[in-house]
Design a protein around this motif. Structure first.
Motif, PDB file in Angstrom:
ATOM      1  N   VAL A 222      19.349  -4.735  16.024  1.00 24.99           N
ATOM      2  CA  VAL A 222      20.272  -5.781  15.597  1.00 24.99           C
ATOM      3  C   VAL A 222      20.490  -6.761  16.758  1.00 24.99           C
ATOM      4  CG1 VAL A 222      21.493  -4.472  13.838  1.00 24.99           C
ATOM      5  CG2 VAL A 222      22.197  -4.249  16.210  1.00 24.99           C
ATOM      6  N   PRO A 223      20.702  -8.051  16.448  1.00 23.70           N
ATOM      7  CA  PRO A 223      20.990  -8.616  15.124  1.00 23.70           C
ATOM      8  C   PRO A 223      19.755  -9.038  14.327  1.00 23.70           C
ATOM      9  CG  PRO A 223      21.264 -10.312  16.776  1.00 23.70           C
ATOM     10  CD  PRO A 223      20.883  -9.061  17.525  1.00 23.70           C
ATOM     11  N   ALA A 224      18.549  -8.746  14.828  1.00 14.40           N
ATOM     12  CA  ALA A 224      17.338  -9.153  14.109  1.00 14.40           C
ATOM     13  C   ALA A 224      16.640  -7.912  13.572  1.00 14.40           C
ATOM     14  CB  ALA A 224      16.410  -9.931  15.033  1.00 14.40           C
ATOM     15  N   ILE A 225      16.755  -7.648  12.279  1.00 11.82           N
ATOM     16  CA  ILE A 225      16.184  -6.455  11.654  1.00 11.82           C
ATOM     17  C   ILE A 225      14.876  -6.822  10.955  1.00 11.82           C
ATOM     18  CG2 ILE A 225      16.517  -4.778   9.786  1.00 11.82           C
ATOM     19  CD1 ILE A 225      19.387  -4.580  10.532  1.00 11.82           C
ATOM     20  N   ILE A 226      13.928  -5.875  10.987  1.00 12.96           N
ATOM     21  CA  ILE A 226      12.617  -6.075  10.387  1.00 12.96           C
ATOM     22  C   ILE A 226      12.360  -4.987   9.349  1.00 12.96           C
ATOM     23  CG2 ILE A 226      10.122  -6.060  10.820  1.00 12.96           C
ATOM     24  CD1 ILE A 226      10.791  -7.037  13.674  1.00 12.96           C
ATOM     25  N   VAL A 227      11.796  -5.379   8.214  1.00 17.70           N
ATOM     26  CA  VAL A 227      11.388  -4.429   7.183  1.00 17.70           C
ATOM     27  C   VAL A 227       9.978  -4.803   6.731  1.00 17.70           C
ATOM     28  CG1 VAL A 227      11.909  -3.417   4.936  1.00 17.70           C
ATOM     29  CG2 VAL A 227      13.771  -4.242   6.368  1.00 17.70           C
ATOM     30  N   TYR A 228       9.156  -3.783   6.491  1.00 19.87           N
ATOM     31  CA  TYR A 228       7.793  -4.030   6.035  1.00 19.87           C
ATOM     32  C   TYR A 228       7.687  -3.725   4.540  1.00 19.87           C
ATOM     33  CZ  TYR A 228       6.366  -4.687  10.818  1.00 19.87           C
ATOM     34  OH  TYR A 228       6.238  -5.179  12.092  1.00 19.87           O
ATOM     35  N   LEU A 229       7.053  -4.633   3.832  1.00 21.45           N
ATOM     36  CA  LEU A 229       6.867  -4.526   2.384  1.00 21.45           C
ATOM     37  C   LEU A 229       5.453  -4.048   2.087  1.00 21.45           C
ATOM     38  CD1 LEU A 229       7.643  -5.196  -0.620  1.00 21.45           C
ATOM     39  CD2 LEU A 229       6.717  -7.491  -0.160  1.00 21.45           C
ATOM     40  N   HIS A 230       5.340  -2.920   1.398  1.00 15.36           N
ATOM     41  CA  HIS A 230       4.019  -2.421   1.018  1.00 15.36           C
ATOM     42  C   HIS A 230       3.411  -3.299  -0.065  1.00 15.36           C
ATOM     43  CE1 HIS A 230       0.724  -0.007  -0.299  1.00 15.36           C
ATOM     44  NE2 HIS A 230       1.286   0.305  -1.441  1.00 15.36           N
ATOM     45  N   VAL A 231       2.163  -3.708   0.163  1.00 14.16           N
ATOM     46  CA  VAL A 231       1.446  -4.556  -0.792  1.00 14.16           C
ATOM     47  C   VAL A 231       0.198  -3.811  -1.255  1.00 14.16           C
ATOM     48  CG1 VAL A 231       0.272  -6.751  -1.167  1.00 14.16           C
ATOM     49  CG2 VAL A 231       2.276  -6.644   0.339  1.00 14.16           C
ATOM     50  N   PRO A 232       0.194  -3.269  -2.471  1.00 19.02           N
ATOM     51  CA  PRO A 232      -1.028  -2.658  -3.017  1.00 19.02           C
ATOM     52  C   PRO A 232      -1.965  -3.746  -3.524  1.00 19.02           C
ATOM     53  CG  PRO A 232       0.736  -2.514  -4.613  1.00 19.02           C
ATOM     54  CD  PRO A 232       1.324  -3.190  -3.391  1.00 19.02           C
ATOM     55  N   PHE A 233      -3.231  -3.425  -3.669  1.00 19.53           N
ATOM     56  CA  PHE A 233      -4.175  -4.418  -4.167  1.00 19.53           C
ATOM     57  C   PHE A 233      -5.264  -3.725  -4.973  1.00 19.53           C
ATOM     58  CE2 PHE A 233      -5.297  -3.208   0.110  1.00 19.53           C
ATOM     59  CZ  PHE A 233      -6.650  -2.924   0.047  1.00 19.53           C
ATOM     60  N   PRO A 234      -6.006  -4.457  -5.798  1.00 20.39           N
ATOM     61  CA  PRO A 234      -7.006  -3.834  -6.668  1.00 20.39           C
ATOM     62  C   PRO A 234      -8.001  -2.992  -5.896  1.00 20.39           C
ATOM     63  CG  PRO A 234      -6.685  -6.115  -7.280  1.00 20.39           C
ATOM     64  CD  PRO A 234      -5.923  -5.908  -6.010  1.00 20.39           C
ATOM     65  N   ASN A 235      -8.362  -1.860  -6.511  1.00 21.52           N
ATOM     66  CA  ASN A 235      -9.349  -0.934  -5.960  1.00 21.52           C
ATOM     67  C   ASN A 235      -8.865  -0.191  -4.724  1.00 21.52           C
ATOM     68  OD1 ASN A 235     -11.221  -1.784  -7.951  1.00 21.52           O
ATOM     69  ND2 ASN A 235     -11.777  -3.529  -6.666  1.00 21.52           N
ATOM     70  N   GLN A 236      -7.595  -0.405  -4.340  1.00 18.95           N
ATOM     71  CA  GLN A 236      -7.063   0.416  -3.251  1.00 18.95           C
ATOM     72  C   GLN A 236      -7.022   1.853  -3.740  1.00 18.95           C
ATOM     73  OE1 GLN A 236      -3.083  -0.491  -1.947  1.00 18.95           O
ATOM     74  NE2 GLN A 236      -3.406   0.437   0.052  1.00 18.95           N
ATOM     75  N   GLN A 237      -7.398   2.772  -2.878  1.00 19.96           N
ATOM     76  CA  GLN A 237      -7.541   4.165  -3.298  1.00 19.96           C
ATOM     77  C   GLN A 237      -6.188   4.764  -3.630  1.00 19.96           C
ATOM     78  OE1 GLN A 237      -9.220   6.723  -0.374  1.00 19.96           O
ATOM     79  NE2 GLN A 237      -9.880   8.240  -1.854  1.00 19.96           N
ATOM     80  N   GLU A 238      -5.968   5.084  -4.890  1.00 23.44           N
ATOM     81  CA  GLU A 238      -4.723   5.708  -5.322  1.00 23.44           C
ATOM     82  C   GLU A 238      -4.922   7.179  -5.674  1.00 23.44           C
ATOM     83  OE1 GLU A 238      -2.007   4.113  -5.190  1.00 23.44           O
ATOM     84  OE2 GLU A 238      -2.611   2.005  -5.113  1.00 23.44           O
ATOM     85  N   SER A 239      -6.188   7.614  -5.800  1.00 19.69           N
ATOM     86  CA  SER A 239      -6.459   8.963  -6.282  1.00 19.69           C
ATOM     87  C   SER A 239      -5.995  10.043  -5.330  1.00 19.69           C
ATOM     88  CB  SER A 239      -7.955   9.131  -6.545  1.00 19.69           C
ATOM     89  OG  SER A 239      -8.688   8.929  -5.345  1.00 19.69           O
ATOM     90  N   LYS A 240      -5.798   9.715  -4.052  1.00 21.76           N
ATOM     91  CA  LYS A 240      -5.405  10.720  -3.066  1.00 21.76           C
ATOM     92  C   LYS A 240      -3.898  10.775  -2.858  1.00 21.76           C
ATOM     93  CE  LYS A 240      -9.672  10.963  -0.381  1.00 21.76           C
ATOM     94  NZ  LYS A 240     -10.256  10.938   0.978  1.00 21.76           N
TER      95      LYS A 240
END
Length: 341
Positions: A222-240
């Motif tokens: 603080v006073p500067a907070i950072i958050v990362y937003l997950h961005v999925p995209f086509p063909n990203q491996q979801e099976s695992k």
């Protein structure tokens, strides 16, 4: 609610930073087992990277808390760059003091280990080494991945801005299941709960990334907070996604025994040697030694030799990390759907 919405509109920034995306990719490479959708990517890249380059990645990863210190600290480099090379050139221009803080984070004030002592003696040398490493890694390996991901990351910035315009409170609470806003505060649920009143925070910056899942990756300076937003995209491996990380499974297996739990609790209060634990628990030294080896292999205890005796104590930070790892494992399916093609 209107006051919260006004605060969000005034204090929240959404920025795409290709250099931060490069740094998050290095974090994944350093320890890929919890980034299941990026596991295959990490394995492929590791096969391509020569040993000398991998040794440098590992060296700077160890110095920087698996590259996370770069992501959590004050924005020395003004990460609104259009190109990775811009940030690397800014890194070359940092003062020695800024560079050391950038790399070591809060450990700059702690007792330095051997690698940190080398850095503190020759910060300019290691700054140039790091910059050369980042150039090499980007040009030969990361640029290909960035070219593929960049449209989705930029799209996510526009989508989130539009969502905030429509309903700021709802949009912010959709970013991560363990990052929440209420009427009075901002909350982060990790190994412990972090709570910040709105008046404490001047800026809340959101950086999209395709690498960070399932982490709730945040910078809580603080006073500067950072958050990362997950961005999925086509063909990203979801099976695992349902695969259990190997190190998590090892820790859970080590904890799944009554005697080892008793030992961990006892060693959390004071260091003990095998002989003392044998007398306390009422089991043979050989049996205690077998349990200690399992706990040590899972990194749940640490040992320090004094004469003929090794004294063991519970690795409390590892137990705290277990809470985070379990949260991340169960959060994984709820971090968003693939983009429509």
């Amino acid at each position: 609610m209107d006051n919260v919405n006004l605060w969000i509109q005034k204090h929240v920034r959404i920025i795409y930073s290709p250099f931060r995306e490069l740094l998050t990719s290095l974090h994944v490479l350093h320890n890929p087992v919890h980034h299941l959708t990026r596991l295959e990517w990490a394995e492929e890249i590791k096969k391509e990277i020569p040993n000398h380059l991998w040794e440098k990645i590992h060296f700077f990863g160890e110095l920087s808390n698996e590259w996370l210190n770069f992501l959590d600290l004050e924005d020395y480099l003004l990460f609104e760059e259009k190109h990775v090379e811009e940030a690397i050139e800014r890194l070359r221009l940092l003062s020695e003091k800024q560079f050391i803080a950038f790399l070591l984070g809060k450990r700059i004030h702690a007792k330095a280990n051997e690698a940190e002592q080398k850095l503190l003696k020759k910060p300019n040398y290691y700054r140039n080494q790091l910059c050369d490493l980042l150039y090499d890694y980007h040009q030969k390996y990361f640029a290909r991945a960035l070219y593929r991901m960049e449209p989705w990351l930029i799209k996510s910035v526009h989508q989130l801005k539009k969502a905030i315009e429509a309903d700021p409170f709802e949009a912010m609470n959709f970013i991560h299941p363990r990052f929440k806003l209420d009427q009075k505060s901002i909350r982060f649920y990790k190994a412990e709960t972090w709570i910040f009143a709105y008046e404490e925070v001047e800026t809340l910056t959101i950086y999209p990334s395709s690498f960070i899942a399932p982490h709730l990756l945040v910078g809580l300076e603080v006073p500067a907070i950072i958050v990362y937003l997950h961005v999925p995209f086509p063909n990203q491996q979801e099976s695992k996604q349902d695969t259990i990380p190997v190190d998590l499974l090892s820790v859970l297996a080590a904890l799944g025994d009554k005697t080892r739990l008793q030992l961990l609790k006892q060693m959390s209060q004071h260091p003990f040697c095998t002989q003392q634990l044998s007398e306390s628990i009422g089991l043979a030294k050989a049996t205690i030694s077998k349990h200690l080896k399992i706990l040590e292999k899972a990194e749940l205890i640490t040992g320090e030799r004094h004469g003929h005796f090794v004294f063991y104590e519970t690795n409390l930070p590892k137990l705290d990390q277990l809470k985070v790892d379990l949260n991340q494992f169960f959060d994984q399916p709820s971090l968003g759907q693939k983009e429509d093609t």
